[in-house]
Design a protein around this motif. Sequence first.
Motif, PDB file in Angstrom:
ATOM      1  N   ALA A 126      -3.393 -18.762   1.070  1.00 20.66           N
ATOM      2  CA  ALA A 126      -4.255 -18.268   1.806  1.00 20.66           C
ATOM      3  C   ALA A 126      -3.795 -18.035   3.237  1.00 20.66           C
ATOM      4  N   ASP A 127      -2.510 -18.506   3.431  1.00 25.70           N
ATOM      5  CA  ASP A 127      -2.118 -18.458   5.018  1.00 25.70           C
ATOM      6  C   ASP A 127      -2.341 -17.399   5.961  1.00 25.70           C
ATOM      7  N   GLY A 128      -2.715 -15.995   5.119  1.00 16.94           N
ATOM      8  CA  GLY A 128      -3.326 -15.298   6.890  1.00 16.94           C
ATOM      9  C   GLY A 128      -4.594 -15.348   7.236  1.00 16.94           C
ATOM     10  N   VAL A 129      -5.703 -15.738   5.571  1.00 19.33           N
ATOM     11  CA  VAL A 129      -6.461 -16.168   6.184  1.00 19.33           C
ATOM     12  C   VAL A 129      -7.196 -17.286   6.981  1.00 19.33           C
ATOM     13  N   ILE A 130      -6.288 -18.784   6.354  1.00 19.77           N
ATOM     14  CA  ILE A 130      -6.206 -19.480   7.262  1.00 19.77           C
ATOM     15  C   ILE A 130      -6.198 -19.746   8.752  1.00 19.77           C
ATOM     16  N   ALA A 131      -5.169 -19.015   9.085  1.00 20.54           N
ATOM     17  CA  ALA A 131      -4.847 -18.618  10.497  1.00 20.54           C
ATOM     18  C   ALA A 131      -5.827 -18.282  11.193  1.00 20.54           C
ATOM     19  N   ALA A 132      -6.506 -17.503  10.192  1.00 22.80           N
ATOM     20  CA  ALA A 132      -7.394 -15.791  11.240  1.00 22.80           C
ATOM     21  C   ALA A 132      -8.627 -16.804  11.342  1.00 22.80           C
ATOM     22  N   LEU A 133      -9.068 -17.694  10.186  1.00 24.54           N
ATOM     23  CA  LEU A 133     -10.401 -18.528  10.472  1.00 24.54           C
ATOM     24  C   LEU A 133     -10.272 -19.787  11.536  1.00 24.54           C
ATOM     25  N   ARG A 134      -8.811 -20.303  12.259  1.00 27.72           N
ATOM     26  CA  ARG A 134      -8.334 -20.927  12.593  1.00 27.72           C
ATOM     27  C   ARG A 134      -8.572 -20.391  14.493  1.00 27.72           C
ATOM     28  N   ALA A 135      -8.397 -19.635  14.101  1.00 25.33           N
ATOM     29  CA  ALA A 135      -7.908 -18.334  15.717  1.00 25.33           C
ATOM     30  C   ALA A 135      -9.661 -17.866  15.494  1.00 25.33           C
ATOM     31  N   ALA A 136     -10.362 -17.968  14.844  1.00 30.10           N
ATOM     32  CA  ALA A 136     -12.066 -17.276  14.971  1.00 30.10           C
ATOM     33  C   ALA A 136     -12.423 -18.128  15.227  1.00 30.10           C
ATOM     34  N   ALA A 137     -12.599 -19.629  14.612  1.00 32.35           N
ATOM     35  CA  ALA A 137     -13.591 -20.483  14.045  1.00 32.35           C
ATOM     36  C   ALA A 137     -12.731 -21.556  15.503  1.00 32.35           C
ATOM     37  N   GLY A 138     -12.213 -21.442  15.877  1.00 31.08           N
ATOM     38  CA  GLY A 138     -11.361 -22.407  16.946  1.00 31.08           C
ATOM     39  C   GLY A 138     -11.198 -23.531  16.195  1.00 31.08           C
ATOM     40  N   ALA A 155     -10.508 -10.005   5.204  1.00 36.11           N
ATOM     41  CA  ALA A 155     -10.947 -11.481   5.890  1.00 36.11           C
ATOM     42  C   ALA A 155     -10.418 -11.242   7.045  1.00 36.11           C
ATOM     43  N   GLN A 156      -9.301 -10.790   6.868  1.00 38.79           N
ATOM     44  CA  GLN A 156      -8.285 -11.210   8.061  1.00 38.79           C
ATOM     45  C   GLN A 156      -8.778  -9.859   9.114  1.00 38.79           C
ATOM     46  N   VAL A 157      -8.740  -8.668   8.483  1.00 40.38           N
ATOM     47  CA  VAL A 157      -9.599  -8.053   9.395  1.00 40.38           C
ATOM     48  C   VAL A 157     -10.671  -8.305  10.323  1.00 40.38           C
ATOM     49  N   LEU A 158     -11.494  -8.932   9.401  1.00 41.11           N
ATOM     50  CA  LEU A 158     -13.117  -8.428  10.397  1.00 41.11           C
ATOM     51  C   LEU A 158     -12.702  -9.910  10.693  1.00 41.11           C
ATOM     52  N   LEU A 159     -12.302 -10.912  10.645  1.00 41.28           N
ATOM     53  CA  LEU A 159     -11.507 -12.453  11.412  1.00 41.28           C
ATOM     54  C   LEU A 159     -11.478 -11.561  12.788  1.00 41.28           C
ATOM     55  N   ALA A 160     -10.734 -10.544  12.713  1.00 42.09           N
ATOM     56  CA  ALA A 160      -9.694  -9.996  13.953  1.00 42.09           C
ATOM     57  C   ALA A 160     -11.513  -9.853  15.176  1.00 42.09           C
ATOM     58  N   GLU A 161     -12.393  -9.212  14.467  1.00 40.84           N
ATOM     59  CA  GLU A 161     -12.711  -8.412  14.716  1.00 40.84           C
ATOM     60  C   GLU A 161     -14.229  -9.648  15.227  1.00 40.84           C
ATOM     61  N   ARG A 162     -14.055 -10.463  16.493  1.00 41.03           N
ATOM     62  CA  ARG A 162     -15.466 -11.545  16.877  1.00 41.03           C
ATOM     63  C   ARG A 162     -16.853 -10.535  17.102  1.00 41.03           C
ATOM     64  N   ALA A 163     -16.393  -9.523  18.165  1.00 44.14           N
ATOM     65  CA  ALA A 163     -17.188  -9.178  18.339  1.00 44.14           C
ATOM     66  C   ALA A 163     -18.463  -8.245  18.283  1.00 44.14           C
ATOM     67  N   VAL A 164     -18.247  -7.342  17.438  1.00 42.33           N
ATOM     68  CA  VAL A 164     -19.595  -7.528  16.233  1.00 42.33           C
ATOM     69  C   VAL A 164     -20.103  -8.446  15.623  1.00 42.33           C
ATOM     70  N   VAL A 165     -19.667  -9.144  15.162  1.00 37.82           N
ATOM     71  CA  VAL A 165     -20.293 -10.455  14.516  1.00 37.82           C
ATOM     72  C   VAL A 165     -21.023 -11.191  15.493  1.00 37.82           C
ATOM     73  N   ASP A 166     -20.752 -11.112  16.825  1.00 39.91           N
ATOM     74  CA  ASP A 166     -21.363 -12.113  17.974  1.00 39.91           C
ATOM     75  C   ASP A 166     -22.807 -10.960  18.074  1.00 39.91           C
ATOM     76  N   GLY A 167     -22.286  -9.446  18.169  1.00 42.13           N
ATOM     77  CA  GLY A 167     -23.263  -8.838  18.499  1.00 42.13           C
ATOM     78  C   GLY A 167     -24.409  -8.570  17.430  1.00 42.13           C
ATOM     79  N   GLN A 168     -23.751  -8.953  16.397  1.00 38.22           N
ATOM     80  CA  GLN A 168     -25.303  -8.786  15.271  1.00 38.22           C
ATOM     81  C   GLN A 168     -26.183 -10.454  14.987  1.00 38.22           C
ATOM     82  N   VAL A 169     -25.189 -12.001  15.292  1.00 39.32           N
ATOM     83  CA  VAL A 169     -25.798 -13.002  15.332  1.00 39.32           C
ATOM     84  C   VAL A 169     -26.699 -12.832  16.467  1.00 39.32           C
ATOM     85  N   ALA A 170     -26.350 -12.037  18.108  1.00 42.84           N
ATOM     86  CA  ALA A 170     -27.112 -11.795  19.242  1.00 42.84           C
ATOM     87  C   ALA A 170     -28.860 -11.866  18.678  1.00 42.84           C
TER      88      ALA A 170
END
Length: 369
Positions: free
Chosen positions: A78-90, A269-284
């Motif tokens: 699942a290398d693509g997901v790991i890369a997306a998570l590394r970027a999304a979660a720092g 997951a690879q699509v969704l993890l790139a969409e930080r603004a959506v998640v951040d908006g819902q969390v806020a």
Amino acid sequence: MNAPRNEALATARNAADYVAAVVRPEVRALTAYHVADPGDLIKLDANESPFPLPEALRAKVAAAVAAVPFHRYPDGGADGVIAALRAAAGIPAALGVLLGNGSDELIEVITCALARPGAAMLVPEPTFVMYRMNALYAGMRCVGVPLAADFTLDVDAMLAAIARERPALVFLASPNNPTGNRFRTADVLRILRAAPGLVVVDEAYAAYAGESLLARVAEFPNLLVLRTVSKIGMAALRLGYAVAAPEWIAQLNKVRQPYNLNALTQAAAQVLLAERAVVDGQVAAIVAERGRLAAALARIPGVEVFPAHANFVLVRLPDAPAWFARLAAAGILVKNLHGAHPLLAQCLRITIGTPAENDALLSALETIA
Ligand code: PMP
């Protein structure tokens, strides 16, 4: 050499006989994890996000899923997901990442890897019940240490248990489920420094907590931070991740199933993890609603509200089972915790809903009170 004769098996006639003869007694004594059927009720019982994905994003996910080669096994690493998570979660490059079919699966993998004969798991309680359940599945001794009455860690009792039991594994959920509070970082670090084995800090609710140990994992050779996307709008994906030194991840990686993360989840997951603004908006929005709901709940006669750092709020009421039933009759499903642990007497756990759902909850409670 002949296997020892099992009298019960020798006389087994029906499935129940065979089950009694060979299934472990501690498994037979269990009741399966109960998932309530919400029917048409407003669902405030499972700590999900109340917000569906925006339509445009659903279309992007659909396109990615449609392109999945269905006749092939998923990418095992699942290398693509790991890369997306590394970027999304720092996640720092020097740390290892392991993915799970939900963080539930990673709890199982970690426990399975560390359950040597005689080894102990240490957990403060009440906490997420799956730690103790997995100890049972893996045949690991689970030692529970009660939280203080205000649900903070009883650090002295935890340190005494560490000295006595030398646990191979400690689970600390922060924010804790079902109490909802974040543990003090200083308390967690004292436990981490004293523990002779792995300390898992389960940050399932980190997005709502404003504090995390993720950036400090490299400092502590025995720290693993566990995360999930389930609480930030992606519960259907079943995607959890563990972050720790590569030495830990290499060992845990041997215990997981080869294709534990299915290809549909990986694609979405690879699509969704790139969409930080959506998640951040819902969390806020959920954090803002949490503040409003907690304040309004505290104004209802008889309701005690505990500090809430996750996407739910724990309340104590005069009669939790009765209030739970009246809420259900009013069309609202929450989680009744009365009876789950002595410290949770007369407690309900309420997931933060949409503003309209929270209004419905408040007006139902005001009628009941
Ligand atoms: N850890 C904690 C503290 C939780 O509350 C939950 C969800 N109930 C989980 C882990 C499991 O989450 P998932 O398997 O959906 O990632």
